[in-house]
Design a protein around this motif. Structure first.
Motif, PDB file in Angstrom:
ATOM      1  N   GLN A 240     -14.925  81.463 125.041  1.00  0.00           N
ATOM      2  CA  GLN A 240     -14.197  80.882 126.313  1.00  0.00           C
ATOM      3  C   GLN A 240     -15.119  80.798 127.342  1.00  0.00           C
ATOM      4  N   VAL A 241     -15.240  79.607 128.024  1.00  0.00           N
ATOM      5  CA  VAL A 241     -16.244  79.136 129.076  1.00  0.00           C
ATOM      6  C   VAL A 241     -15.301  79.352 130.468  1.00  0.00           C
ATOM      7  N   GLN A 242     -15.979  80.113 131.320  1.00  0.00           N
ATOM      8  CA  GLN A 242     -15.460  80.307 132.684  1.00  0.00           C
ATOM      9  C   GLN A 242     -16.268  80.060 133.699  1.00  0.00           C
ATOM     10  N   LEU A 243     -15.818  79.300 134.534  1.00  0.00           N
ATOM     11  CA  LEU A 243     -16.673  78.553 135.773  1.00  0.00           C
ATOM     12  C   LEU A 243     -16.200  79.213 137.272  1.00  0.00           C
ATOM     13  N   VAL A 244     -17.040  79.685 137.909  1.00  0.00           N
ATOM     14  CA  VAL A 244     -16.748  80.186 139.341  1.00  0.00           C
ATOM     15  C   VAL A 244     -17.558  79.423 140.353  1.00  0.00           C
TER      16      VAL A 244
ATOM     17  N   THR B  82     -21.737  74.493 126.755  1.00  0.00           N
ATOM     18  CA  THR B  82     -21.029  73.427 126.887  1.00  0.00           C
ATOM     19  C   THR B  82     -21.905  72.167 126.615  1.00  0.00           C
ATOM     20  N   TYR B  83     -20.978  71.000 126.786  1.00  0.00           N
ATOM     21  CA  TYR B  83     -21.590  69.843 126.301  1.00  0.00           C
ATOM     22  C   TYR B  83     -22.097  69.277 127.607  1.00  0.00           C
TER      23      TYR B  83
ATOM     24  N   LYS C 225     -16.893  70.570 129.591  1.00  0.00           N
ATOM     25  CA  LYS C 225     -16.497  69.878 128.331  1.00  0.00           C
ATOM     26  C   LYS C 225     -17.107  70.733 127.275  1.00  0.00           C
ATOM     27  N   ARG C 226     -16.482  71.101 126.207  1.00  0.00           N
ATOM     28  CA  ARG C 226     -16.985  71.790 125.009  1.00  0.00           C
ATOM     29  C   ARG C 226     -17.877  70.772 124.203  1.00  0.00           C
ATOM     30  N   VAL C 227     -17.346  69.558 123.965  1.00  0.00           N
ATOM     31  CA  VAL C 227     -17.978  68.371 123.281  1.00  0.00           C
ATOM     32  C   VAL C 227     -17.964  67.250 123.782  1.00  0.00           C
ATOM     33  N   GLY C 228     -18.657  66.176 123.503  1.00  0.00           N
ATOM     34  CA  GLY C 228     -18.574  65.033 123.890  1.00  0.00           C
ATOM     35  C   GLY C 228     -17.363  64.161 123.597  1.00  0.00           C
ATOM     36  N   GLY C 229     -17.331  62.967 124.307  1.00  0.00           N
ATOM     37  CA  GLY C 229     -16.058  61.926 123.840  1.00  0.00           C
ATOM     38  C   GLY C 229     -15.603  61.472 125.186  1.00  0.00           C
ATOM     39  N   GLY C 230     -15.484  60.096 125.116  1.00  0.00           N
ATOM     40  CA  GLY C 230     -14.734  59.596 126.429  1.00  0.00           C
ATOM     41  C   GLY C 230     -15.793  59.308 127.535  1.00  0.00           C
ATOM     42  N   HIS C 231     -15.243  58.853 128.566  1.00  0.00           N
ATOM     43  CA  HIS C 231     -16.024  58.489 129.561  1.00  0.00           C
ATOM     44  C   HIS C 231     -16.138  59.745 130.457  1.00  0.00           C
TER      45      HIS C 231
ATOM     46  N   GLU D  49     -13.144  60.930 132.930  1.00  0.00           N
ATOM     47  CA  GLU D  49     -11.891  61.240 132.336  1.00  0.00           C
ATOM     48  C   GLU D  49     -11.487  62.566 132.490  1.00  0.00           C
ATOM     49  N   GLN D  50     -10.740  62.874 133.470  1.00  0.00           N
ATOM     50  CA  GLN D  50     -10.461  64.356 133.737  1.00  0.00           C
ATOM     51  C   GLN D  50      -9.937  64.936 132.319  1.00  0.00           C
ATOM     52  N   ARG D  51      -9.033  64.353 131.678  1.00  0.00           N
ATOM     53  CA  ARG D  51      -8.332  65.078 130.568  1.00  0.00           C
ATOM     54  C   ARG D  51      -9.283  65.429 129.423  1.00  0.00           C
ATOM     55  N   ARG D  52     -10.424  65.020 129.512  1.00  0.00           N
ATOM     56  CA  ARG D  52     -11.762  65.201 128.586  1.00  0.00           C
ATOM     57  C   ARG D  52     -12.240  66.522 128.978  1.00  0.00           C
TER      58      ARG D  52
END
Length: 122
Positions: free
Chosen positions: A1-5, A28-29, A96-102, A105-108
């Motif tokens: 699990q990745v956490q960001l602060v 993370t990617y 992001k965990r992995v690449g993909g998309g631009h 794109e927030q949904r990525r």
């Protein structure tokens, strides 16, 4: 699990500088900064790729903002110079965990921080 602060937000005058920090735990990617101004949609600001240190920026911040990372501290930074009132927003760190998309794109993005407020007065 990745956490960001995130940290580093605050109130400044136009023309001043501010640096945001985001501690990112986990693999993370890429990491990115987004922002959301009152009454507006959230928008992408800058991205940095974890392994290559490659970066990209929104046109609105190119030449003023710099994204960087310190691998030893697991921290990504957003150095913001020549701030204007139009930069006033809640700033979010995302990963992001992995690449993909631009990159815009927030949904990525799989992980998000809680946000830090930046207010620029004229």
């Amino acid at each position: 699990q990745v956490q960001l602060v995130e940290s580093g937000g605050g109130s400044v005058q136009a023309g001043e500088s501010l640096t945001l920090s985001c501690v990112v735990s986990g693999n993370t990617y890429s990491k990115a900064w987004f922002r959301q101004a009152p009454g507006k949609e959230r928008e992408a600001v800058a991205v940095i790729y974890t392994d290559t240190d490659g970066t990209d920026y929104a046109d609105s911040v190119k030449g003023r903002f710099t994204i960087s990372q310190d691998h030893g501290k697991d921290t990504v930074y957003l150095q913001m110079n020549s701030l204007t009132p139009e930069d006033t927003a809640m700033y979010y760190c995302a990963a992001k965990r992995v690449g993909g998309g631009h990159w815009i794109e927030q949904r990525r993005y799989h992980y998000w921080g809680q946000g830090t407020q930046v207010t620029v007065s004229s």
